[in-house]
Scaffold this motif. Structure first.
Motif: not given
Length: 239
Positions: A22-23, A46-51, A95-96
């Motif tokens: 998440r970070q 956003f986090l829910q959809v992305f994950e 992200f990476w």
């Protein structure tokens, strides 16, 4: 118990994978100046959809690189949430980089490893990429505790395949009876350890009910409980 070594899983056993991820998800948005508020989307959504997308795409990790998988996750998430940007490759790159240097630990990791390292050889078996797992351990400052770190990408086998466990045992020059394996996954950790007749300690970090067929040797709710298991074997652990 007469263990010579303790082998740990990494993600969600020593490092908190969800918080590290998440970070990276939100940090990449910030790096690339993507405002969720401006687009009327909450961080939670956003986090829910992305994950959701990310868990689906990572099943194709044999076909695509990590950067490509992350880019696919961002692209699908942004499309579903109707957020228009033209720098998805930059999001993936950011992200990476953030994820590979994120070392958020589970509670009591340093304390437990410091004490156990006095009397036991320590090692790690982890699924994942060398370019991610080793830097994350370094970011957390725990790499020095471990004699061996076996990463699935490096040897071509992933948990629960018995080959990755046999490889670790070979590197340690120990038998399965001399090792305790600690992990949070019944599917990957317990199943793999069971195949090689290695005692397994289930780190039940979310206090989940076990399926009837699962019978780990030990079960703990927090890593600090590990020390209780070894009181009788190593009197000087707590001196």
């Amino acid at each position: 118990m007469s263990y010579k070594a303790i082998i740990f899983d990494l993600d969600n056993t020593l490092l908190n994978f969800e918080l590290c991820e998440r970070q990276a998800i939100l940090g990449a948005l910030e790096d690339c100046a993507v405002s969720l508020d401006f687009n009327g989307v909450s961080e939670t959504i956003f986090l829910q959809v992305f994950e959701t997308y990310n868990s689906q795409y990572w099943k194709q990790r044999e076909t695509f690189s990590p950067r490509e998988l992350i880019e696919m996750s961002y692209r699908s998430t942004l499309t579903q949430l109707d957020i228009q940007i033209d720098q998805i490759s930059n999001l993936s790159q950011s992200f990476w980089h953030i994820f590979n240097h994120s070392g958020v630990m589970e509670p009591y990791v340093n304390e437990v490893l410091t004490i156990l390292a006095r009397n036991y050889r320590l090692a790690v078996i982890t699924n994942g990429f060398v370019s991610a797992q080793l830097p994350r351990m370094q970011a957390a400052g725990i790499e020095h505790f471990f004699e061996e770190v076996v990463v699935s990408e490096a040897i071509g086998f992933a948990k629960p395949s018995p080959e990755i466990f046999h490889h670790a045992l070979s590197r340690l020059n120990l038998t399965s009876a001399q090792v305790l394996y600690v992990g949070d996954s019944l599917t990957h950790d317990y199943a793999g350890a069971t195949q090689v007749k290695m005692d397994f300690c289930y780190y039940n970090r979310k206090n989940q009910n076990l399926p009837q067929e699962a019978k780990p040797k030990f079960m703990i709710g927090e890593l600090l409980n590990l020390l209780e298991l070894f009181k009788s074997q190593a009197f000087d652990l707590f001196i």
